[in-house]
Write an enzyme that holds these catalytic residues in place. Structure first.
Site, PDB file in Angstrom:
ATOM      1  N   ARG A  37       0.875  -1.177   0.000  1.00  0.00           N
ATOM      2  CA  ARG A  37       0.000   0.000   0.000  1.00  0.00           C
ATOM      3  C   ARG A  37       0.901   1.212   0.000  1.00  0.00           C
ATOM      4  O   ARG A  37       1.572   1.508   0.986  1.00  0.00           O
ATOM      5  CB  ARG A  37      -0.895  -0.030   1.252  1.00  0.00           C
ATOM      6  CG  ARG A  37      -1.838   1.145   1.368  1.00  0.00           C
ATOM      7  CD  ARG A  37      -2.970   1.028   0.360  1.00  0.00           C
ATOM      8  NE  ARG A  37      -4.065   1.899   0.721  1.00  0.00           N
ATOM      9  CZ  ARG A  37      -4.454   2.932  -0.018  1.00  0.00           C
ATOM     10  NH1 ARG A  37      -3.847   3.189  -1.157  1.00  0.00           N
ATOM     11  NH2 ARG A  37      -5.458   3.677   0.368  1.00  0.00           N
ATOM     12  N   GLY A  38       0.943   1.896  -1.126  1.00  0.00           N
ATOM     13  CA  GLY A  38       1.856   3.015  -1.298  1.00  0.00           C
ATOM     14  C   GLY A  38       1.759   4.062  -0.215  1.00  0.00           C
ATOM     15  O   GLY A  38       2.775   4.552   0.292  1.00  0.00           O
ATOM     16  N   ASP A  73       1.091   3.784   2.834  1.00  0.00           N
ATOM     17  CA  ASP A  73       1.695   3.350   4.093  1.00  0.00           C
ATOM     18  C   ASP A  73       3.207   3.190   4.028  1.00  0.00           C
ATOM     19  O   ASP A  73       3.905   3.510   4.991  1.00  0.00           O
ATOM     20  CB  ASP A  73       1.120   1.988   4.525  1.00  0.00           C
ATOM     21  CG  ASP A  73      -0.302   2.052   5.021  1.00  0.00           C
ATOM     22  OD1 ASP A  73      -0.818   3.149   5.254  1.00  0.00           O
ATOM     23  OD2 ASP A  73      -0.902   0.971   5.173  1.00  0.00           O
ATOM     24  N   THR A  74       3.708   2.646   2.917  1.00  0.00           N
ATOM     25  CA  THR A  74       5.107   2.186   2.946  1.00  0.00           C
ATOM     26  C   THR A  74       5.978   2.592   1.772  1.00  0.00           C
ATOM     27  O   THR A  74       7.176   2.280   1.773  1.00  0.00           O
ATOM     28  CB  THR A  74       5.144   0.645   3.041  1.00  0.00           C
ATOM     29  OG1 THR A  74       4.640   0.084   1.826  1.00  0.00           O
ATOM     30  CG2 THR A  74       4.360   0.126   4.232  1.00  0.00           C
ATOM     31  N   ARG A  75       5.428   3.272   0.767  1.00  0.00           N
ATOM     32  CA  ARG A  75       6.206   3.565  -0.439  1.00  0.00           C
ATOM     33  C   ARG A  75       7.515   4.298  -0.131  1.00  0.00           C
ATOM     34  O   ARG A  75       8.568   3.971  -0.674  1.00  0.00           O
ATOM     35  CB  ARG A  75       5.386   4.400  -1.426  1.00  0.00           C
ATOM     36  CG  ARG A  75       6.158   4.733  -2.704  1.00  0.00           C
ATOM     37  CD  ARG A  75       5.405   5.658  -3.652  1.00  0.00           C
ATOM     38  NE  ARG A  75       4.053   5.259  -3.910  1.00  0.00           N
ATOM     39  CZ  ARG A  75       3.671   4.273  -4.738  1.00  0.00           C
ATOM     40  NH1 ARG A  75       4.585   3.582  -5.382  1.00  0.00           N
ATOM     41  NH2 ARG A  75       2.412   3.992  -4.913  1.00  0.00           N
ATOM     42  N   GLY A  89     -11.224   4.284  -8.621  1.00  0.00           N
ATOM     43  CA  GLY A  89     -12.196   4.012  -9.672  1.00  0.00           C
ATOM     44  C   GLY A  89     -11.628   3.284 -10.867  1.00  0.00           C
ATOM     45  O   GLY A  89     -12.374   2.859 -11.738  1.00  0.00           O
ATOM     46  N   GLU A  96      -4.430  -7.473  -6.354  1.00  0.00           N
ATOM     47  CA  GLU A  96      -3.081  -8.017  -6.516  1.00  0.00           C
ATOM     48  C   GLU A  96      -2.917  -9.279  -5.686  1.00  0.00           C
ATOM     49  O   GLU A  96      -2.373 -10.279  -6.167  1.00  0.00           O
ATOM     50  CB  GLU A  96      -2.029  -6.996  -6.052  1.00  0.00           C
ATOM     51  CG  GLU A  96      -1.767  -5.881  -6.992  1.00  0.00           C
ATOM     52  CD  GLU A  96      -0.699  -4.928  -6.474  1.00  0.00           C
ATOM     53  OE1 GLU A  96      -0.538  -3.876  -7.099  1.00  0.00           O
ATOM     54  OE2 GLU A  96      -0.030  -5.225  -5.466  1.00  0.00           O
TER      55      GLU A  96
END
Length: 161
Positions: free
Chosen positions: A34-35, A37-39, A67, A101
């Protein structure tokens, strides 16, 4: 349990591939995260470490706008990967695309013996397993959204996911 070192050794070995690695892969590792949170923290450090270990990695550096459907290149990258690292963070389950994913990764695990390595980043494994805390809340929101959907075609899409 398979370690990333084993993936790296299999990737760089000149010996004939074992049955686990009997096909050509474009990527050694696909990273699902999840970008939000952790990118810019854990995932970027993980990516750097994987590259230093000479592993070919796929890391999507773009958020998928709300969307939109999962990008075809993500599906292709998952299918073209020997292993997937899933960074399960607080908001992972709140993302429909992360869950899509995850479904594709688990299909690859079941159908093609893809190696799957979960990383629990600031979440308890029990919360993920039992769908509690942020994971339970996110799954409940997805369920309510699906139940509230009035468009039959959209409901079919949700059920297939």
């Amino acid at each position: 349990m398979v370690s990333l070192t084993e993936v790296a050794e299999a990737s760089s070995s000149s010996d004939p591939p074992s049955t686990t690695y009997n096909r050509h892969y474009k990527y050694d590792v696909f990273t699902s995260f999840r970008g939000f949170d952790t990118r810019l923290s854990f995932t970027s450090h993980l990516h750097t470490a994987l590259l230093k270990a000479n592993l070919t990695t796929f890391l999507d550096d773009q958020e998928i706008p709300t969307g939109e459907f999962l990008k075809p290149e993500l599906e292709s990258a998952i299918k073209a990967s020997r292993a997937s690292v899933i960074v399960l963070s607080e908001n992972y389950a709140s993302s429909t695309w992360c869950l899509e994913e995850l479904v594709l990764i688990l299909e690859q695990k079941n159908n093609s013996n893809q190696i799957v390595i979960p990383v629990f980043y600031h979440v308890e494994p029990t919360h993920v397993r039992k769908q509690q805390s942020s994971f339970g809340e996110a799954m409940e929101k997805h369920k309510l959204k699906m139940e509230a959907e009035t468009n039959v075609e959209e409901k079919v899409v949700w059920v297939r996911r």
